[in-house]
Design a protein around this motif. Sequence first.
Motif, PDB file in Angstrom:
ATOM      1  N   TYR A  96       0.821  -1.209   0.000  1.00 53.21           N
ATOM      2  CA  TYR A  96       0.000   0.000   0.000  1.00 53.21           C
ATOM      3  C   TYR A  96       0.854   1.258   0.000  1.00 53.21           C
ATOM      4  O   TYR A  96       1.992   1.254   0.459  1.00 53.21           O
ATOM      5  N   SER A  97       0.255   2.326  -0.486  1.00 51.08           N
ATOM      6  CA  SER A  97       0.896   3.637  -0.442  1.00 51.08           C
ATOM      7  C   SER A  97       0.950   4.107   1.008  1.00 51.08           C
ATOM      8  O   SER A  97       0.020   3.892   1.780  1.00 51.08           O
ATOM      9  N   VAL A  98       2.039   4.753   1.366  1.00 50.87           N
ATOM     10  CA  VAL A  98       2.213   5.270   2.724  1.00 50.87           C
ATOM     11  C   VAL A  98       1.198   6.378   3.000  1.00 50.87           C
ATOM     12  O   VAL A  98       0.667   6.494   4.096  1.00 50.87           O
ATOM     13  N   VAL A  99       0.934   7.191   1.991  1.00 59.54           N
ATOM     14  CA  VAL A  99      -0.044   8.280   2.092  1.00 59.54           C
ATOM     15  C   VAL A  99      -1.125   7.980   1.049  1.00 59.54           C
ATOM     16  O   VAL A  99      -1.039   8.426  -0.083  1.00 59.54           O
ATOM     17  N   PRO A 100      -2.163   7.202   1.451  1.00 66.62           N
ATOM     18  CA  PRO A 100      -3.123   6.681   0.475  1.00 66.62           C
ATOM     19  C   PRO A 100      -4.203   7.666   0.026  1.00 66.62           C
ATOM     20  O   PRO A 100      -5.393   7.388   0.112  1.00 66.62           O
ATOM     21  N   ILE A 101      -3.790   8.840  -0.424  1.00 70.64           N
ATOM     22  CA  ILE A 101      -4.731   9.805  -0.987  1.00 70.64           C
ATOM     23  C   ILE A 101      -4.119  10.424  -2.229  1.00 70.64           C
ATOM     24  O   ILE A 101      -2.923  10.288  -2.474  1.00 70.64           O
ATOM     25  N   LYS A 102      -4.923  11.131  -3.005  1.00 69.49           N
ATOM     26  CA  LYS A 102      -4.443  11.756  -4.232  1.00 69.49           C
ATOM     27  C   LYS A 102      -3.470  12.882  -3.911  1.00 69.49           C
ATOM     28  O   LYS A 102      -3.619  13.572  -2.903  1.00 69.49           O
TER      29      LYS A 102
END
Length: 131
Positions: A96-102
């Motif tokens: 997963y992305s560490v900062v899971p937002i756009k």
Amino acid sequence: TSKEKLRVVAMSKEDRSALTEAFDPLSNGGKALTLSEASGIRVDEAAFIEKEDIAEDGSSVFVRRGKGGRRRMVPVYDEAVRSQLVTIRNITPDGYSVVPIKPGSINHSIRRKMKQIETSCFLCVLSGRWQ
């Protein structure tokens, strides 16, 4: 009529500290700021950092999608920042992305927080450059 050009100015250390303290360190904005400060990446680049991109000991960050699509490995020397990166890495699920937002959402969140704390520089954080 001529349009006034905006320019990016360096953020003062006081403003940077106030902004960092205004975020929960484990919120998306807080993690983006930590990554930006630790590695010099732009805050919007943080949206593309995955758990595996942070070294297990926090000693480096691999930037997959930097400016111009460039990839790079960034060393992290500060022990306190390394510790923060290890914590961020450990709470992020595998793959997963560490900062899971756009990326735009990260910038929006930071701009909103800067207005709340009334920093003297509203544009400098957009470049990810710190003084």
